[in-house]
Design a protein around this motif. Structure first.
Motif, PDB file in Angstrom:
ATOM      1  N   ARG A 270      57.246  21.414  -8.510  1.00  0.00           N
ATOM      2  CA  ARG A 270      56.488  21.004  -7.326  1.00  0.00           C
ATOM      3  C   ARG A 270      56.140  19.522  -7.345  1.00  0.00           C
ATOM      4  N   ASP A 271      56.454  18.817  -8.420  1.00  0.00           N
ATOM      5  CA  ASP A 271      56.045  17.421  -8.601  1.00  0.00           C
ATOM      6  C   ASP A 271      57.229  16.471  -8.491  1.00  0.00           C
ATOM      7  N   THR A 272      56.888  15.196  -8.259  1.00  0.00           N
ATOM      8  CA  THR A 272      57.901  14.135  -8.178  1.00  0.00           C
ATOM      9  C   THR A 272      57.469  12.955  -9.038  1.00  0.00           C
ATOM     10  N   ALA A 273      58.409  12.438  -9.827  1.00  0.00           N
ATOM     11  CA  ALA A 273      58.170  11.242 -10.640  1.00  0.00           C
ATOM     12  C   ALA A 273      58.963  10.082 -10.057  1.00  0.00           C
ATOM     13  N   VAL A 274      58.289   8.964  -9.853  1.00  0.00           N
ATOM     14  CA  VAL A 274      58.950   7.734  -9.387  1.00  0.00           C
ATOM     15  C   VAL A 274      58.874   6.731 -10.533  1.00  0.00           C
ATOM     16  N   ILE A 275      60.016   6.361 -11.077  1.00  0.00           N
ATOM     17  CA  ILE A 275      60.060   5.544 -12.292  1.00  0.00           C
ATOM     18  C   ILE A 275      60.677   4.191 -11.987  1.00  0.00           C
ATOM     19  N   PHE A 276      59.949   3.131 -12.338  1.00  0.00           N
ATOM     20  CA  PHE A 276      60.418   1.763 -12.134  1.00  0.00           C
ATOM     21  C   PHE A 276      60.931   1.193 -13.454  1.00  0.00           C
ATOM     22  N   SER A 277      62.144   0.665 -13.445  1.00  0.00           N
ATOM     23  CA  SER A 277      62.694  -0.029 -14.607  1.00  0.00           C
ATOM     24  C   SER A 277      63.875  -0.860 -14.148  1.00  0.00           C
ATOM     25  N   TYR A 278      63.743  -2.189 -14.240  1.00  0.00           N
ATOM     26  CA  TYR A 278      64.835  -3.060 -13.787  1.00  0.00           C
ATOM     27  C   TYR A 278      66.122  -2.760 -14.555  1.00  0.00           C
ATOM     28  N   SER A 279      66.030  -2.692 -15.860  1.00  0.00           N
ATOM     29  CA  SER A 279      67.224  -2.514 -16.694  1.00  0.00           C
ATOM     30  C   SER A 279      67.699  -1.070 -16.737  1.00  0.00           C
ATOM     31  N   GLY A 280      66.763  -0.140 -16.600  1.00  0.00           N
ATOM     32  CA  GLY A 280      67.118   1.261 -16.771  1.00  0.00           C
ATOM     33  C   GLY A 280      67.384   1.610 -18.224  1.00  0.00           C
ATOM     34  N   ALA A 281      66.985   0.722 -19.130  1.00  0.00           N
ATOM     35  CA  ALA A 281      67.259   0.924 -20.551  1.00  0.00           C
ATOM     36  C   ALA A 281      65.993   0.888 -21.397  1.00  0.00           C
ATOM     37  N   THR A 282      64.817   0.941 -20.767  1.00  0.00           N
ATOM     38  CA  THR A 282      63.554   0.931 -21.499  1.00  0.00           C
ATOM     39  C   THR A 282      63.290   2.311 -22.087  1.00  0.00           C
ATOM     40  N   LYS A 283      63.104   2.369 -23.395  1.00  0.00           N
ATOM     41  CA  LYS A 283      63.017   3.655 -24.093  1.00  0.00           C
ATOM     42  C   LYS A 283      61.894   4.532 -23.553  1.00  0.00           C
ATOM     43  N   ASP A 284      60.706   3.954 -23.340  1.00  0.00           N
ATOM     44  CA  ASP A 284      59.574   4.752 -22.868  1.00  0.00           C
ATOM     45  C   ASP A 284      59.861   5.354 -21.498  1.00  0.00           C
ATOM     46  N   SER A 285      60.469   4.567 -20.619  1.00  0.00           N
ATOM     47  CA  SER A 285      60.775   5.068 -19.269  1.00  0.00           C
ATOM     48  C   SER A 285      61.846   6.154 -19.309  1.00  0.00           C
ATOM     49  N   ILE A 286      62.829   5.975 -20.168  1.00  0.00           N
ATOM     50  CA  ILE A 286      63.875   6.995 -20.314  1.00  0.00           C
ATOM     51  C   ILE A 286      63.269   8.301 -20.832  1.00  0.00           C
ATOM     52  N   HIS A 287      62.360   8.174 -21.798  1.00  0.00           N
ATOM     53  CA  HIS A 287      61.705   9.347 -22.371  1.00  0.00           C
ATOM     54  C   HIS A 287      60.903  10.097 -21.307  1.00  0.00           C
ATOM     55  N   VAL A 288      60.170   9.355 -20.488  1.00  0.00           N
ATOM     56  CA  VAL A 288      59.389   9.976 -19.404  1.00  0.00           C
ATOM     57  C   VAL A 288      60.313  10.670 -18.408  1.00  0.00           C
ATOM     58  N   ALA A 289      61.407  10.015 -18.045  1.00  0.00           N
ATOM     59  CA  ALA A 289      62.355  10.611 -17.095  1.00  0.00           C
ATOM     60  C   ALA A 289      62.954  11.900 -17.651  1.00  0.00           C
ATOM     61  N   GLU A 290      63.288  11.884 -18.930  1.00  0.00           N
ATOM     62  CA  GLU A 290      63.869  13.070 -19.567  1.00  0.00           C
ATOM     63  C   GLU A 290      62.864  14.224 -19.589  1.00  0.00           C
ATOM     64  N   LEU A 291      61.621  13.912 -19.933  1.00  0.00           N
ATOM     65  CA  LEU A 291      60.585  14.953 -19.973  1.00  0.00           C
ATOM     66  C   LEU A 291      60.332  15.542 -18.587  1.00  0.00           C
ATOM     67  N   ALA A 292      60.218  14.661 -17.591  1.00  0.00           N
ATOM     68  CA  ALA A 292      59.968  15.122 -16.227  1.00  0.00           C
ATOM     69  C   ALA A 292      61.121  15.975 -15.712  1.00  0.00           C
ATOM     70  N   LYS A 293      62.334  15.542 -16.004  1.00  0.00           N
ATOM     71  CA  LYS A 293      63.517  16.277 -15.559  1.00  0.00           C
ATOM     72  C   LYS A 293      63.569  17.659 -16.195  1.00  0.00           C
ATOM     73  N   HIS A 294      63.345  17.717 -17.494  1.00  0.00           N
ATOM     74  CA  HIS A 294      63.383  19.004 -18.200  1.00  0.00           C
ATOM     75  C   HIS A 294      62.242  19.917 -17.762  1.00  0.00           C
ATOM     76  N   ALA A 295      61.138  19.325 -17.294  1.00  0.00           N
ATOM     77  CA  ALA A 295      60.008  20.126 -16.817  1.00  0.00           C
ATOM     78  C   ALA A 295      60.260  20.696 -15.428  1.00  0.00           C
TER      79      ALA A 295
END
Length: 219
Positions: free
Chosen positions: A116-141
């Motif tokens: 039911r939730d949406t995550a909007v993630i900002f990252s110019y490079s798309g290679a920031t470890k913390d942002s990738i980790h958050v995206a992976e967690l949100a996706k798997h959830a």
């Protein structure tokens, strides 16, 4: 590391500061020339972002935000500032938006999201470890993931349901450049304005309430 060393080797011995600004600014430039180059860089970032906009992607992003029970804006470093700005704009018209600054708390929030939730993630490079980790967690959830980045293919976009591209070129020594942020903010402004227009009745009421809430803080 290779990008960093290459950038340093190219600029070594040159009386230029464009390794930091990315605007081909020379030490010999007048202030007027410097201002013009910075202006052109920011204009180019906006034009490039505009050229990559797809109406169907904006439409889908707005639908995902509207249907979501909660919307989290995520980012780290300079992208965190953009995420906070996005929350600030949407908070004026929506009551379900959040932005968490601490990376550990971001991970916890992402892990407890659901379909039911949406995550909007900002990252110019798309290679920031913390942002990738958050995206992976949100996706798997089970949450929907929207990424706002410069590169269509990156470790971050591998977890995205929708990718919105921002313009501007940023070198390895230009982390958090204003032009990259301007491209992201243009997309935020576009999303917020179209969201307000599409759901005007509810948004206008919230906008009146939030505006009224801070009137007493003005002289």
């Amino acid at each position: 590391e290779f990008k960093m060393m290459l950038s340093l080797s190219i600029s070594k011995g040159q009386e230029q500061v464009d390794q930091f600004t990315g605007n081909n600014i020379s030490m010999e430039d007048s202030f007027g020339e410097l201002a013009r180059k910075v202006l052109n860089t920011n204009i180019n970032a906006l034009n490039e972002t505009f050229s990559m906009i797809k109406e169907e992607d904006i439409d889908r992003a707005i639908t995902l935000i509207h249907r979501a029970r909660r919307v989290f804006f995520f980012g780290v470093g300079a992208s965190m500032l953009t995420a906070m700005k996005a929350m600030n704009k949407f908070m004026r018209i929506e009551n379900k938006v959040f932005c968490i600054q601490d990376s550990h708390m971001q991970a916890m929030a992402a892990a407890t999201m659901d379909e039911r939730d949406t995550a909007v993630i900002f990252s110019y490079s798309g290679a920031t470890k913390d942002s990738i980790h958050v995206a992976e967690l949100a996706k798997h959830a089970g949450a929907k993931v929207i990424c706002i980045t410069h590169f269509a293919k990156s470790p971050l976009t591998a977890f995205a349901d929708l990718v919105l591209l921002c313009g501007s070129e940023e070198g390895p020594l230009q982390g958090g450049s204003a032009s990259a942020e301007i491209g992201q903010l243009f997309l935020v402004d576009l999303l917020c304005t179209e969201y307000y227009r599409r759901y005007y009745d509810a948004c206008s009421k919230n906008n009146e309430k939030t505006s009224q809430s801070v009137l007493d803080k003005l002289y």
